[in-house]
Design a protein around this motif. Structure first.
Motif, PDB file in Angstrom:
ATOM      1  N   SER A   1      -0.875  10.600  -4.506  1.00  0.00           N
ATOM      2  CA  SER A   1      -1.085   9.186  -4.886  1.00  0.00           C
ATOM      3  C   SER A   1      -1.287   8.159  -3.917  1.00  0.00           C
ATOM      4  CB  SER A   1      -0.477   8.686  -6.159  1.00  0.00           C
ATOM      5  OG  SER A   1       0.005   9.880  -7.315  1.00  0.00           O
ATOM      6  N   THR A   2      -2.480   7.381  -3.869  1.00  0.00           N
ATOM      7  CA  THR A   2      -2.710   6.608  -2.876  1.00  0.00           C
ATOM      8  C   THR A   2      -3.497   5.383  -3.313  1.00  0.00           C
ATOM      9  OG1 THR A   2      -2.911   8.355  -1.051  1.00  0.00           O
ATOM     10  CG2 THR A   2      -3.780   6.160  -0.272  1.00  0.00           C
ATOM     11  N   GLY A   3      -2.833   4.093  -2.874  1.00  0.00           N
ATOM     12  CA  GLY A   3      -3.439   3.166  -3.475  1.00  0.00           C
ATOM     13  C   GLY A   3      -2.626   1.665  -3.159  1.00  0.00           C
TER      14      GLY A   3
ATOM     15  N   PHE B   1      -5.238   6.288  -6.481  1.00  0.00           N
ATOM     16  CA  PHE B   1      -5.960   7.635  -6.933  1.00  0.00           C
ATOM     17  C   PHE B   1      -5.232   8.833  -6.547  1.00  0.00           C
ATOM     18  CE2 PHE B   1      -9.098  10.873  -4.928  1.00  0.00           C
ATOM     19  CZ  PHE B   1      -9.816  10.926  -6.009  1.00  0.00           C
ATOM     20  N   ASN B   2      -5.447   9.800  -7.572  1.00  0.00           N
ATOM     21  CA  ASN B   2      -4.517  10.962  -7.678  1.00  0.00           C
ATOM     22  C   ASN B   2      -5.307  12.116  -7.367  1.00  0.00           C
ATOM     23  OD1 ASN B   2      -2.188   9.155  -8.869  1.00  0.00           O
ATOM     24  ND2 ASN B   2      -3.655   9.166 -10.687  1.00  0.00           N
TER      25      ASN B   2
ATOM     26  N   THR C   1       0.796  -1.082   0.002  1.00  0.00           N
ATOM     27  CA  THR C   1       0.123   0.133   0.006  1.00  0.00           C
ATOM     28  C   THR C   1       0.852   1.176  -0.071  1.00  0.00           C
ATOM     29  OG1 THR C   1      -1.816  -0.954   1.281  1.00  0.00           O
ATOM     30  CG2 THR C   1      -1.827   1.345   1.318  1.00  0.00           C
ATOM     31  N   TYR C   2       0.555   2.259  -1.010  1.00  0.00           N
ATOM     32  CA  TYR C   2       1.382   3.368  -1.089  1.00  0.00           C
ATOM     33  C   TYR C   2       0.701   4.679  -0.829  1.00  0.00           C
ATOM     34  CZ  TYR C   2       5.900   1.596  -3.248  1.00  0.00           C
ATOM     35  OH  TYR C   2       7.015   0.912  -3.345  1.00  0.00           O
TER      36      TYR C   2
ATOM     37  N   HIS D   1       5.198   6.686   1.892  1.00  0.00           N
ATOM     38  CA  HIS D   1       4.817   5.706   2.917  1.00  0.00           C
ATOM     39  C   HIS D   1       4.539   4.459   2.225  1.00  0.00           C
ATOM     40  CE1 HIS D   1       1.727   3.807   5.425  1.00  0.00           C
ATOM     41  NE2 HIS D   1       2.060   4.589   6.429  1.00  0.00           N
ATOM     42  N   GLN D   2       5.210   3.353   2.658  1.00  0.00           N
ATOM     43  CA  GLN D   2       4.993   2.052   1.728  1.00  0.00           C
ATOM     44  C   GLN D   2       4.861   0.980   2.970  1.00  0.00           C
ATOM     45  OE1 GLN D   2       8.820   0.645   0.659  1.00  0.00           O
ATOM     46  NE2 GLN D   2       7.781  -0.491  -1.303  1.00  0.00           N
TER      47      GLN D   2
END
Length: 749
Positions: free
Chosen positions: A210-212, A256-257, A196-197, A710-711
């Motif tokens: 960008s999250t997803g 999602f950006n 998850t990034y 964030h990884q």
């Protein structure tokens, strides 16, 4: 996709924390079970030595688990091993580098019983005779010498539950009859690597978040076949074949950006799909001749390596609302990114031992490598309608010649030393059929290096020992790093490889003090010149002809990024208490990093970056940080019969400055319980119990730019394993041979 994502947060190699196993068997014989009470842990002139046969943690463990629990070595991802202060740990078996690629090597270590091991040697600063790069260290696993004829082997099954379920199985067999020895292994498994990034970057006027999720399914199968034949009492001939195949189809990225520019905000979805498969095959022929009774010998190796990777990506961008509804498709990028590597290698080593405790080693090696990267990229725009094609056929040829000489002398029972040097010549040529710039069409480099080495060991008395080592090394870029392709995450966020990356230089020093073969202090210093790393450049790109981009972008670029220094001080203990009911390894140390790099131009395109006001932007990292590192591994025997064991392991790494910014603190608590019954071993492992091993990187530039990563790779997992050993466990292991192509193979990953 796997390589793309890892390259963004490939920061584990920058820590100076790591743990390593070490063993010595000078005072042990063939052992059944774990019955020896004397434990040996000492420092020789160029290596640590640790007696595994005398350790209660060996029974029922795999070699990989055993290595993770030893002083100065650790694994933060359960896939790679790191030595303190080293970017990488190379695995040797019986003094020869394992002729396997990285993935099959991990499976080999996870499926080899630790009971087969006599000692483990840790070489933190390798001598001139070793073909290593940068600050690499060596773990030499010495197997027990078993002389009986017959068949032995083991079968192992494991199942891991993290975000998704994964399974692994393997079968190994070892056969010896008179002069012939054969060993073979077959292993396979499947898993989904989940991540998850959150990627956030921008300036005072713009932002991009960008999250997803990323899901990377993998199916693997591999193995090896080793044949060893004793020609005469003094000569051996060996043939080794290693193979590994990986299939990763329907690997997906869904991000999602949220993009803000000039007071306006738009929302998009990045939906990327990748199909990839890779094959790694190597063949090695080795001849060994013992020339006298003192241990002098000649070694000749010839090897061939073939590596293939085929990667096809479909990257789509969709318009969206603030609520995340997927709208019309705006752009689509197809990428076909194959890579084929062929390597032929030869190596000759001669060791001459003299009666006055002097050893002279001389040798040479030759590597010829050709990489073929016939990449294609097609971009389709739907608003406005248009298309663009960008093929690039990049061929890279490299020839490396190396010679070395070392002299090792034991001057007395207390003092010994070793000195040597290595001379390497590298000739390379990269050509591109249709490169975007003239500079990329033909890249030729010729350089040579003299790499000195020095070490000494002084036994002050029976309880105190002092040693020092110095070495100079090079770090050549991996073949994928110089393949000039982009790996796309979103329209405005991608990684960029760089064919202009040149080799970097590393200078390592280490001072070690040991007390009673159980307590140690290690002071180390490494200086990296022209360090190879990944640098984030962001802003409005301006091409060399003056064209300015309409939207800000973020490019993670492989490049040489100035110099850096790493200094560390570590104290530790490796000892058993309460009649071996408790065995503990404890390390605590401080690491100081000094970074000194800056970059203002994309070296592959010549683009420079501007902010909203039209000023040029320079990415700088001229900062330092001091970090605390703690690691402890504990094995508790729960019964008198030595059949139940509890493991409690913990590591903590304080925040520290790396190339991409400030890496926040990491920690992990791992628990395990193990039961042995005759030839069966049952184990349960829980990793990252507290769910604290998550990567967070944050960087703020003086010019207002910021970058945040964030990884979460879902390190919390539950693994159940079952191992069965069969046959004559006294079978002598087949000789493991260092492949002449091993130094090249490490650069394919």
């Amino acid at each position: 996709m796997k390589r793309t994502l890892l390259s963004i947060a490939l920061i584990f190699g920058t820590f100076a924390f790591a743990q390593e196993k070490k063993t010595d068997t000078t005072k042990t014989k063939s052992i059944e079970g774990v019955t020896i009470t004397k434990q040996v842990f000492k420092k020789q002139s160029d290596r640590f030595v640790y007696d595994v046969a005398a350790s209660p943690v060996a029974k029922g463990n795999t070699t990989f688990d055993l290595l993770k629990q030893t002083p100065l070595l650790s694994s933060t991802d359960d896939k790679t091993l790191k030595i303190a202060g080293k970017n990488n740990a190379l695995i040797y078996i019986n003094g020869r580098k394992t002729n396997m690629d990285s993935e099959s090597l991990v499976q080999f270590l996870k499926n080899t019983p630790a009971e087969n091991i006599q000692k483990i040697e840790v070489i933190t600063v390798p001598g001139s005779e070793y073909q290593v790069e940068s600050s690499d260290g060596i773990i030499n696993i010495v197997l027990k010498k078993k002389m009986s004829d017959g068949l032995s082997g083991n079968m192992r099954f494991s199942n891991t539950q993290s975000k998704y379920n994964a399974s692994q199985t393997s079968f190994s067999a070892n056969y010896r009859k008179n002069k012939l020895g054969i060993s073979a292994n077959l292993n396979g498994g499947e898993n989904i690597q989940a991540q998850t990034y959150t990627l956030r970057n921008g300036t005072v006027d713009t932002s991009n978040e960008s999250t997803g999720n990323i899901d990377d399914p993998n199916k693997n199968i591999g193995g090896y076949l080793n044949i060893d034949y004793q020609l005469t009492d003094n000569s051996n001939l060996a043939l080794s074949w290693n193979t590994w195949a990986n299939k990763s189809y329907n690997s997906t990225v869904s991000l999602f950006n949220t993009i803000t520019n000039g007071g306006k905000t738009k929302y998009t979805w990045s939906k990327n799909k990748e199909d990839a498969r890779s094959y790694n095959n190597s063949l090695n022929l080795n001849y060994e001749l013992k020339t006298d009774s003192l241990g002098s010998k000649l070694n000749v190796n010839a090897a061939y390596l073939n590596y293939k990777r085929f990667q096809f990506t479909d990257n789509r961008t969709y318009a969206s609302s603030i609520n995340g509804e997927i709208g019309d498709k705006t752009t689509q990028v197809f990428q076909d990114l194959p890579q084929i590597i062929n390597n032929f290698s030869g190596m000759v080593d001669y060791i001459q031992k003299f009666k006055n405790d002097l050893t002279i080693s001389v040798g040479g090696n030759y590597n010829k490598t050709k990489t073929d990267n016939d990449s294609k990229s097609d971009t389709y725009s739907f608003d406005p309608v248009g298309s663009k094609s960008a093929p690039n056929h990049f061929i890279y040829d490299e020839n490396i010649y190396g010679v070395y000489i070392t002299a090792e002398k034991k001057f007395s029972d207390k003092f010994s030393g070793k000195i040597g040097t290595r001379y390497e010549i590298t000739n390379s040529l990269g050509t591109s059929d249709n490169a975007p710039t003239e500079d990329l069409k033909r890249i030729k480099r010729n350089y040579n290096n003299i790499l000195p080495y020095l070490s000494f060991n002084y036994a002050i008395n029976d309880k105190n020992n002092l040693s020092y080592s110095f070495s100079s090394r090079m770090r050549r870029p991996s073949f994928w790093e110089i393949n000039p392709v982009r790996n796309i995450l979103t329209d405005d966020n991608y990684t960029q490889n760089n064919p202009f990356v040149k080799a970097s230089s590393t200078y390592n020093q280490e001072l070690t003090y040991m007390y009673k073969n159980s307590y140690f202090l290690i002071l180390s210093h490494s200086f990296f010149k022209d360090a190879i790393t990944q640098v984030p450049l962001q802003g409005y790109p301006e091409s060399p002809n003056g064209n300015l981009g309409e939207n800000p972008v973020l490019r993670y670029i492989r490049t040489n990024f100035g110099d850096k220094q790493e200094m560390s001080a570590m104290v530790g203990i490796q000892k058993s208490f309460f009649k071996q009911y408790l065995t503990t390894n404890f390390n605590i140390g401080v690491q100081h990093n000094i970074n000194n790099g800056s970059l203002d131009t994309d070296p592959t395109t010549g683009d420079r970056f501007k902010n909203k006001e039209g000023d040029y932007i320079v990415y700088t990292n001229k900062t330092s940080s001091t970090s605390l590192l703690i690691q402890t591994n504990n094995t508790i025997r729960l019964d008198k019969k030595k059949t139940w064991f509890l493991g409690v392991n913990f590591f903590y790494v304080d925040k520290q400055q790396i190339e991409l910014g400030m890496l926040k603190s990491l920690m992990s608590l791992d628990l395990s319980i193990k039961k042995t019954w005759n030839e069966w071993t049952f184990a349960v492992n829980v990793n990252d119990v507290l769910r604290t091993n998550i990567v967070k990187i944050e960087d703020f530039q003086a010019n207002g730019n910021y970058n945040y990563i964030h990884q979460n790779q879902y390190p919390r997992s539950l693994t159940v394993s079952l191992t069965y050993n069969f046959g004559n466990q006294k079978v002598k292991k087949v000789r493991d041979i260092e492949g002449a192509s091993d130094s090249i193979k490490s650069r394919t990953r």
